[in-house]
Design a protein around this motif. Structure first.
Motif, PDB file in Angstrom:
ATOM      1  N   GLY A   1       0.911  -1.247  -0.026  1.00 29.10           N
ATOM      2  CA  GLY A   1      -0.075   0.049   0.060  1.00 29.10           C
ATOM      3  C   GLY A   1       0.940   1.321  -0.092  1.00 29.10           C
ATOM      4  O   GLY A   1       0.439   2.606   0.059  1.00 29.10           O
ATOM      5  N   THR A   2       2.145   1.168   0.004  1.00 25.13           N
ATOM      6  CA  THR A   2       2.987   2.343   0.089  1.00 25.13           C
ATOM      7  C   THR A   2       3.007   2.919  -1.594  1.00 25.13           C
ATOM      8  O   THR A   2       3.095   2.043  -2.257  1.00 25.13           O
ATOM      9  N   LEU A   3       2.847   4.046  -1.479  1.00 25.99           N
ATOM     10  CA  LEU A   3       2.678   4.948  -2.857  1.00 25.99           C
ATOM     11  C   LEU A   3       3.715   5.975  -3.175  1.00 25.99           C
ATOM     12  O   LEU A   3       4.013   6.865  -2.240  1.00 25.99           O
ATOM     13  N   PHE A   4       4.507   6.059  -4.113  1.00 25.10           N
ATOM     14  CA  PHE A   4       5.463   7.063  -4.260  1.00 25.10           C
ATOM     15  C   PHE A   4       5.195   7.851  -5.552  1.00 25.10           C
ATOM     16  O   PHE A   4       4.456   7.548  -6.419  1.00 25.10           O
ATOM     17  N   ASP A   5       5.598   9.023  -5.410  1.00 31.87           N
ATOM     18  CA  ASP A   5       5.263  10.167  -6.584  1.00 31.87           C
ATOM     19  C   ASP A   5       6.274  11.320  -6.438  1.00 31.87           C
ATOM     20  O   ASP A   5       6.998  11.540  -5.498  1.00 31.87           O
ATOM     21  N   ASN A   6       6.242  11.867  -7.613  1.00 32.19           N
ATOM     22  CA  ASN A   6       6.879  13.356  -7.495  1.00 32.19           C
ATOM     23  C   ASN A   6       8.404  13.354  -7.028  1.00 32.19           C
ATOM     24  O   ASN A   6       8.781  13.950  -6.185  1.00 32.19           O
ATOM     25  N   ILE A   7       8.993  12.329  -7.917  1.00 32.10           N
ATOM     26  CA  ILE A   7      10.620  12.057  -7.526  1.00 32.10           C
ATOM     27  C   ILE A   7      11.359  12.933  -8.229  1.00 32.10           C
ATOM     28  O   ILE A   7      11.168  13.359  -9.340  1.00 32.10           O
TER      29      ILE A   7
END
Length: 428
Positions: free
Chosen positions: A332-338
């Motif tokens: 459920g871990t969500l990554f964005d805007n790197i």
């Protein structure tokens, strides 16, 4: 959106030019907002795939978000390994500021696991990228129960990974947060969460990357005549004559003997005591500065012959990849805007345009989802209780029927025995 009036138009033009100057003066080495086509820029590793333990990433904005079209990548399967990477044009941060930033959200209320990203140097096989792949910098939150809730900032130097010696607390809720690492050419650093500085310092002091410059002289001892008493009694200060004769309490001069007081029955009346205004406590001799004071003695430090300064301690010559590598018990871990760039102002602006713009809406959606989840849990709990009550009543009814049947059989047996005895009696 701000509206420029005739009076403020000049200010708006200046602000716009300054914002443009920030962007124009920034060198962006990598920026990923996970818009359409993101899969062409990222390579999913085959690590653990043959064992059936490689988890799948999904492209989503999550269950609660500020904008359903602002998507990232999210882990989707429990008890799985995740590894994915993206390549960018090789660069070095030598003589440059390095800014490493991304947002992460643990929708699953992470109990134990990481939300960090790696910067990788040199050439790697992205299809075999794994937890064993060497990296240059690993940065981001790490959570495990109540004992580990920190922001990792790990620097690799000559094949050894060096952990941050200071604990920087990470966020542990289920909302999106932005983590920023800034490393400058003077080897100083800053760690920010949601555009707020949480820590700063020096790579020399806060990591054991290099041997210490100096070390204590273990053979040194404090000189016998070393004076550490900063103040001493003033020999000129004398106790006033009669000082100790002043009582702490005195009879209350305003107290009156009660009219109904009987000396024979109540004893001799004495006035109650009150604090003596002339009493100033035990006498203490005044202190004066000690002319022989040399300060607190500390062990002298010696130059470390093993220390060799590295003026480019902060720099990596061939930064080339972004990598995310995780093990998740609960997904459920969500990554964005790197983002990888050289301008902290650009990173700050990006955070405000993304996280800052959507955080209030996301939080409101989360509160609504939390409320709905609690209502569903209560409804399910009530349903289970009703089902248990129904089953209990059904079992009790069945037990009662069995008891009635048994009683009837006993009664019938008794009746049959009685009739048989009567028949035998008649025959006699």
């Amino acid at each position: 959106m701000a509206i420029c009036t005739r009076k403020s138009r000049s200010f708006c033009i200046v602000a716009a030019l300054l914002a443009f100057a920030v962007i124009a003066s920034s060198e962006v080495f990598f920026e990923e907002r996970f818009e359409d086509g993101w899969e062409t820029r990222w390579v999913k590793s085959d690590w653990k795939r043959d064992e059936g333990m490689a988890g799948e990433w999904v492209h989503t904005a999550g269950k609660w978000n500020g904008d359903p079209e602002d998507k990232g990548i999210q882990t989707s399967e429990d008890y799985r390994f995740y590894a994915i990477s993206a390549e960018f044009p090789e660069f070095t941060n030598r003589d440059k500021t390095l800014v490493f930033q991304f947002s992460v959200k643990h929708e699953q209320k992470l109990d134990c696991g990481g939300g960090y990203i790696k910067l990788i140097s040199g050439d790697i096989d992205q299809k075999t990228f794994s937890g064993d792949t060497p990296y240059s910098i690993m940065f981001g939150p790490d959570i495990c129960g109540d004992t580990t809730r920190r922001v990792h900032a790990i620097f690799s130097h000559n094949g050894t990974n060096h952990l941050h010696k200071k604990d920087v607390m990470c966020m542990v809720d289920q909302l999106t947060h932005v983590y920023t690492l800034i490393v400058k050419p003077d080897a100083t650093y800053s760690i920010l969460i949601d555009n707020v500085q949480k820590d700063k310092g020096s790579l020399y002091e806060d990591w054991d990357i290099l041997p210490p410059r100096k070390f204590p002289d273990t053979e040194a001892t404090k000189p016998e005549d070393w004076v550490e008493d900063e103040y001493i009694p003033d020999p000129e200060d004398k106790k006033p004559e009669g000082y100790d004769d002043v009582p702490k309490e005195i009879p209350d001069p305003n107290a009156l003997k009660p009219e109904n007081w009987d000396d024979e029955e109540d004893g001799e009346w004495t006035a109650p005591k009150i604090p003596n205004p002339e009493y100033h406590g035990p006498w203490k001799q005044r202190k004066m500065k000690n002319p022989d004071y040399k300060g607190k003695w500390t062990t002298p430090m010696l130059d470390n012959p093993e220390f060799v300064d590295d003026p480019y301690l902060y720099a990596y010559p061939r930064l080339k990849y972004i990598g995310i590598e995780l093990w998740q018990v609960k997904s459920g871990t969500l990554f964005d805007n790197i983002l990888v760039c050289d301008n902290p102002e650009y990173a700050f602006k990006l955070t405000e345009e993304t996280w800052g713009k959507h955080k209030d809406t996301e939080e409101a959606q989360f509160e609504e989802a939390w409320k709905k989840m609690k209502e569903e849990e209560e409804a399910e709990k009530k349903r289970q209780e009703e089902e248990e009550t129904k089953n209990y009543e059904s079992e009790a009814s069945e037990d009662k029927e069995e008891l009635n049947d048994a009683a009837a059989k006993i009664e019938q047996t008794v009746s049959d025995d009685s009739k048989q005895e009567e028949a035998q009696h008649d025959e006699l």
